[in-house]
Design an enzyme around this catalytic site. Structure first.
Site, PDB file in Angstrom:
ATOM      1  CG  LEU A  41     -13.810  -3.182   4.801  1.00 29.12           C
ATOM      2  CD1 LEU A  41     -13.332  -4.617   4.872  1.00 29.12           C
ATOM      3  CD2 LEU A  41     -14.852  -2.947   5.879  1.00 29.12           C
ATOM      4  NE  ARG A  42      -5.896  -2.119   4.172  1.00 29.25           N
ATOM      5  CZ  ARG A  42      -4.872  -1.570   4.792  1.00 29.25           C
ATOM      6  NH1 ARG A  42      -3.644  -1.829   4.398  1.00 29.25           N
ATOM      7  NH2 ARG A  42      -5.041  -0.765   5.823  1.00 29.25           N
ATOM      8  CB  CYS A  90     -11.515  -8.145  -2.928  1.00 30.74           C
ATOM      9  SG  CYS A  90     -12.458  -8.249  -1.417  1.00 30.74           S
TER      10      CYS A  90
HETATM   11  C1  UGA Z   1      -8.643  -5.490  -1.026  1.00 30.78           C
HETATM   12  C2  UGA Z   1      -8.372  -3.982  -1.081  1.00 30.78           C
HETATM   13  O1  UGA Z   1      -7.068  -3.689  -0.571  1.00 30.78           O
HETATM   14  C3  UGA Z   1      -9.419  -3.195  -0.269  1.00 30.78           C
HETATM   15  O2  UGA Z   1      -9.200  -1.803  -0.413  1.00 30.78           O
HETATM   16  C4  UGA Z   1     -10.814  -3.570  -0.791  1.00 30.78           C
HETATM   17  O3  UGA Z   1     -11.843  -2.918  -0.047  1.00 30.78           O
HETATM   18  C5  UGA Z   1     -10.999  -5.060  -0.679  1.00 30.78           C
HETATM   19  O4  UGA Z   1      -9.978  -5.735  -1.468  1.00 30.78           O
HETATM   20  C6  UGA Z   1     -12.378  -5.389  -1.224  1.00 30.78           C
HETATM   21  O5  UGA Z   1     -12.625  -5.150  -2.412  1.00 30.78           O
HETATM   22  O6  UGA Z   1     -13.257  -5.769  -0.429  1.00 30.78           O
HETATM   23  P1  UGA Z   1      -8.057  -7.420   0.746  1.00 30.78           P
HETATM   24  O7  UGA Z   1      -8.468  -8.395  -0.312  1.00 30.78           O
HETATM   25  O8  UGA Z   1      -8.537  -7.594   2.138  1.00 30.78           O
HETATM   26  O9  UGA Z   1      -8.482  -5.913   0.316  1.00 30.78           O
HETATM   27  O10 UGA Z   1      -6.474  -7.531   0.833  1.00 30.78           O
HETATM   28  P2  UGA Z   1      -5.133  -6.750   0.449  1.00 30.78           P
HETATM   29  O11 UGA Z   1      -4.406  -6.502   1.705  1.00 30.78           O
HETATM   30  O12 UGA Z   1      -5.357  -5.599  -0.434  1.00 30.78           O
HETATM   31  O13 UGA Z   1      -4.350  -7.910  -0.331  1.00 30.78           O
HETATM   32  C7  UGA Z   1      -4.881  -8.530  -1.500  1.00 30.78           C
HETATM   33  C8  UGA Z   1      -3.879  -9.517  -2.062  1.00 30.78           C
HETATM   34  O14 UGA Z   1      -2.763  -8.852  -2.640  1.00 30.78           O
HETATM   35  C9  UGA Z   1      -3.294 -10.467  -1.032  1.00 30.78           C
HETATM   36  O15 UGA Z   1      -3.173 -11.737  -1.611  1.00 30.78           O
HETATM   37  C10 UGA Z   1      -1.925  -9.877  -0.738  1.00 30.78           C
HETATM   38  O16 UGA Z   1      -0.995 -10.799  -0.274  1.00 30.78           O
HETATM   39  C11 UGA Z   1      -1.551  -9.372  -2.115  1.00 30.78           C
HETATM   40  N1  UGA Z   1      -0.530  -8.299  -2.086  1.00 30.78           N
HETATM   41  C12 UGA Z   1      -0.820  -7.126  -1.498  1.00 30.78           C
HETATM   42  C13 UGA Z   1       0.681  -8.504  -2.693  1.00 30.78           C
HETATM   43  O17 UGA Z   1       0.968  -9.598  -3.255  1.00 30.78           O
HETATM   44  N2  UGA Z   1       1.614  -7.496  -2.705  1.00 30.78           N
HETATM   45  C14 UGA Z   1       1.343  -6.297  -2.135  1.00 30.78           C
HETATM   46  O18 UGA Z   1       2.219  -5.407  -2.195  1.00 30.78           O
HETATM   47  C15 UGA Z   1       0.121  -6.109  -1.505  1.00 30.78           C
END
Ligand code: UGA
Length: 441
Positions: A156-157, A263
């Site tokens: 999950l996110r 994460c």
């Molecule tokens: C992430 C994973 O997406 C989940 O599947 C996983 O379960 C979770 O880690 C975990 O291990 O518990 P999360 O950290 O909530 O989830 O957030 P994301 O929405 O995936 O974003 C992570 C980071 O990447 C953020 O800083 C976001 O801004 C960045 N990001 C995301 C980008 O810079 N570009 C993108 O295209 C997508």
């Protein structure tokens, strides 16, 4: 079925509420008395959309309770899930102390044929460590009967945790026993998601691989964006062009200041440390981590040239949490961006729709150097008033949909930095802002 979730962070609370919504008897267990007291009143100690209403619903139905009492919670449980934090140790390895402590505390009370499943993100080999500790405690207590182990990674996110848990792309069950596969498959049936049954080690690697891949993908597009910036290409146009290739796809491709949160940074570091520990240290993951860690300073140095230096500038930083729809500040870009600006002579006004209350815990005097240079605003209007530079750091809908004409100060030149490429350049230019984004001129 009686299910216990040990650990009441995002994963624990959301999973507990969702399993309760399937009609099971679910107990959320935590050693933190304040957290449990607050959850008993359906107050979630962090912001997560739709969670509070789901909690209220499940608690009033009687399916979901919270406690700090291990014996009460674990006695009679069919499935016990460990969902506690695994912070990175100094050398980047996963610190398993909370996972092992939870397993030890649960050990004496596990009933015959119960399943002890690890949801926390842990490296391959962890179930053997859990088994050794649990067996030792059980023999000390003369506990009878046998229990099973499983790995049940979570995908999950934050910010969409309830939705992701109710509509997962897949459920991964890592086990060595058919009884475990059947029980956990039955438990997850209401989700109607594909169920992947694999060994515990494959499940653990799948979790690291998923996060490391996504982090690498973000790092990759950030690198492409840096090249675009130098050659008049526009990274959004590049994504549009490559995204139509079905092998590549056009999602999860937006460039920015690097990935943050609790994460990706941790899991990439852990995978790098795990690789080193098994003699495979010379690999991609170290490099991805290094590139992400250096990124904010590099990008801010570039923008410094664009806006003519930061000294004496009043900068509005919009979006302080690590991403939209959460008040989680862990590894948020603002934690590097704001000290950087202050150290380079700017004064900052920060705005965030949800994180303002927690910001002072993170942006301490020690980190800021001169805290008088940071003010926090509850409105975008106030944050942007008389700003020389508006830096839209996080794509909260409040920030993206705001009408920036209202805060345009025509008495001065104003820069608009679009750190997530969310805004229409022409519209902002028409309002009189000088616009710059990531991977575009
Ligand atoms: C992430 C994973 O997406 C989940 O599947 C996983 O379960 C979770 O880690 C975990 O291990 O518990 P999360 O950290 O909530 O989830 O957030 P994301 O929405 O995936 O974003 C992570 C980071 O990447 C953020 O800083 C976001 O801004 C960045 N990001 C995301 C980008 O810079 N570009 C993108 O295209 C997508």
């Amino acid at each position: 079925m009686k299910i216990v979730l040990i650990g009441t962070g995002f994963v624990g609370v959301v999973s507990a509420a969702v399993y309760a919504s399937f009609g099971h008897e679910v107990v959320g267990l935590d050693i933190d008395e304040r957290k449990v007291a607050s959850l008993k009143k359906s107050t979630v100690p962090f912001f997560e959309p739709n969670l509070e209403s789901l909690l209220k619903e499940q608690q009033s139905s009687g399916n979901l309770t919270f406690t700090t009492d291990y014996e009460d919670a674990i006695t009679g449980a069919d499935v016990v899930m460990i969902a506690v934090g695994t912070p990175s140790a100094e050398d980047g390895t996963a610190d398993l102390r909370y996972v092992l402590a939870a397993a030890r505390s649960a050990a004496p009370f596990l009933k015959d044929s119960s399943i002890l499943a690890v949801k926390s993100t842990v490296p391959p080999g962890t179930l053997q460590e859990v088994k050794a500790e649990v067996d030792a405690v059980r023999s000390e207590h003369g506990a009878s009967g046998s229990y099973f182990l499983a790995s049940l990674p979570e995908f999950l996110r934050e910010g969409s945790a309830v939705h992701d848990t109710l509509h997962p792309d897949r459920v991964v069950i890592g086990a060595d026993d058919q009884f475990v596969f059947k029980t956990l498959t039955d438990l997850h049936k209401p989700l109607q998601a594909p169920i992947v049954k694999v060994s515990p080690e494959s499940a653990q690697m799948a979790k690291y691989a998923a996060n490391a891949y996504l982090a690498t993908r973000i790092t990759f597009i950030n690198q492409i964006a840096d090249l675009c910036k130098k050659n008049r290409a526009d990274v959004d146009e590049v994504v549009q062009a490559i995204g139509l290739d079905a092998r590549i796809g056009d999602h999860y491709w937006y460039p920015g200041f690097g990935y943050g949160g609790s994460c990706f940074p941790k899991d990439v570091k852990e995978l790098a440390a795990y690789s080193r520990s098994i003699g495979e240290g010379d690999n991609l993951f170290n490099k991805v981590n290094d590139l992400n860690e250096e990124r904010i300073e590099r990008v801010m140095d570039q923008f410094s040239k664009t806006v003519g230096g930061w000294a004496g500038k009043k900068v509005a930083v919009l979006g302080l949490s690590f991403k939209p729809n959460t008040d989680d500040m862990r590894e948020a870009p603002s934690l590097k961006v704001i000290p950087y600006l202050i150290q380079n002579g700017a004064s900052v006004t920060g705005y965030d729709p949800k994180a303002l209350d927690v910001v002072p815990q993170f942006l301490t005097e020690e980190i800021l150097g001169d805290p008088s240079k940071l003010a926090l605003s509850t409105t975008i209007e106030e944050a942007c008033a008389q700003a020389d530079v508006i830096l839209a750091l996080i794509e909260w809908s409040q920030i993206v949909s705001f009408e920036y004409g209202k805060v345009r100060d025509t008495s001065k030149d104003q820069w608009f930095i679009d750190a997530r490429n969310q805004f229409d350049k022409a519209t902002l230019q028409k309002l009189g802002y000088s616009y710059t984004g990531i991977g575009k001129s």
